[in-house]
Scaffold this active site. Sequence first.
Site, PDB file in Angstrom:
ATOM      1  N   LEU A  50      32.480  37.411  28.210  1.00 16.87           N
ATOM      2  CA  LEU A  50      33.172  38.066  29.319  1.00 16.87           C
ATOM      3  C   LEU A  50      32.435  37.710  30.600  1.00 16.87           C
ATOM      4  CD1 LEU A  50      34.520  41.702  29.431  1.00 16.87           C
ATOM      5  CD2 LEU A  50      33.421  40.685  31.415  1.00 16.87           C
ATOM      6  N   CYS A  93      35.607  35.484  38.358  1.00 15.17           N
ATOM      7  CA  CYS A  93      36.050  34.149  37.938  1.00 15.17           C
ATOM      8  C   CYS A  93      37.105  33.527  38.839  1.00 15.17           C
ATOM      9  CB  CYS A  93      36.597  34.212  36.508  1.00 15.17           C
ATOM     10  SG  CYS A  93      35.337  34.452  35.261  1.00 15.17           S
ATOM     11  N   SER A  94      37.358  34.099  40.002  1.00 14.37           N
ATOM     12  CA  SER A  94      38.414  33.551  40.845  1.00 14.37           C
ATOM     13  C   SER A  94      38.009  32.253  41.533  1.00 14.37           C
ATOM     14  CB  SER A  94      38.853  34.581  41.896  1.00 14.37           C
ATOM     15  OG  SER A  94      37.755  34.935  42.726  1.00 14.37           O
ATOM     16  N   SER A  95      36.715  31.962  41.587  1.00 18.82           N
ATOM     17  CA  SER A  95      36.254  30.738  42.238  1.00 18.82           C
ATOM     18  C   SER A  95      34.795  30.484  41.858  1.00 18.82           C
ATOM     19  CB  SER A  95      36.377  30.849  43.764  1.00 18.82           C
ATOM     20  OG  SER A  95      35.512  31.871  44.256  1.00 18.82           O
ATOM     21  N   GLY A  96      34.277  29.347  42.332  1.00 19.45           N
ATOM     22  CA  GLY A  96      32.843  29.065  42.255  1.00 19.45           C
ATOM     23  C   GLY A  96      32.229  29.103  40.879  1.00 19.45           C
ATOM     24  N   SER A 123      20.117  34.878  42.543  1.00 19.48           N
ATOM     25  CA  SER A 123      20.037  33.836  43.562  1.00 19.48           C
ATOM     26  C   SER A 123      18.600  33.387  43.763  1.00 19.48           C
ATOM     27  CB  SER A 123      20.583  34.357  44.900  1.00 19.48           C
ATOM     28  OG  SER A 123      20.364  33.419  45.937  1.00 19.48           O
ATOM     29  N   TYR A 148      21.551  40.870  51.494  1.00 19.84           N
ATOM     30  CA  TYR A 148      21.959  40.135  50.290  1.00 19.84           C
ATOM     31  C   TYR A 148      20.770  39.922  49.355  1.00 19.84           C
ATOM     32  CZ  TYR A 148      23.618  36.310  47.346  1.00 19.84           C
ATOM     33  OH  TYR A 148      23.954  35.514  46.264  1.00 19.84           O
TER      34      TYR A 148
END
Length: 245
Positions: A5, A9-12, A127, A140
């Site tokens: 899962l 997941c819409s991009s990148g 990150s 961030y």
Amino acid sequence: MKTILITGCSSGFGLETARYFLERDWRVIATMRTPRTDLLPPSANLRVLPLDVSDAASIRHLMEAAGPIDVLVNNAGIGMLGALEGTSLDKVREVFETNTFGTMAMTQAVLPQMRERKAGVIINVTSAVTLKSLPLLAVYTGSKAAVDAFTASLALELEQFKVRVSLVLPGRAPATSFGANAQLRMQGAIPEAYAAMAQNVFAEWQQSTEEVTQAIDVAQAVWQAATDPAAPLRIAAGADAVALM
């Protein structure tokens, strides 16, 4: 056949990771705030489900629909560029709600089934800014550093249940939509006193010739974390992140 899962997941990174696991015959549950079935190739092994990681009801509905999960990838996140002095606490809370608390909430949601089975993998995507501090990214970075720290502690808690935990740390990825999304929250976030510094920072980023991170680098790092029982807690993704590590 195992089930993964993946949030965001819409991009990148999330989209590429979903594609990578589908190509290797995994069952993939790809989640998005606004589901789109046209982003990934049609497959009997793919389910695209709605999810807002900052919404408890959304998480509950997802878990009811998802069924057993072998690997959770907490990838959903939002960016934030700006000086702390010019950033409202509402914007700070928005970033932490998704990047930090959303990751914790999704982890809590899958833990009971993994603990009972004494099997499972949780992978948190943070990150490389947590390895090298950069200006205009204090909020961030704080949201991601919190995930780094809580993940390291969580790994110790879950050893007894044979649930593995990993961190994937991507570097700078200009080919993704992160920068554009982060700029949406920049309005008023760079007061005049910080304007010259911000201009210099943006110029340096645009002129940089350093190696960067591609989405496929992150997908491969997630694959390592998911499939290699000997994978380290922290896995750098991308040449720049590897150099920092």
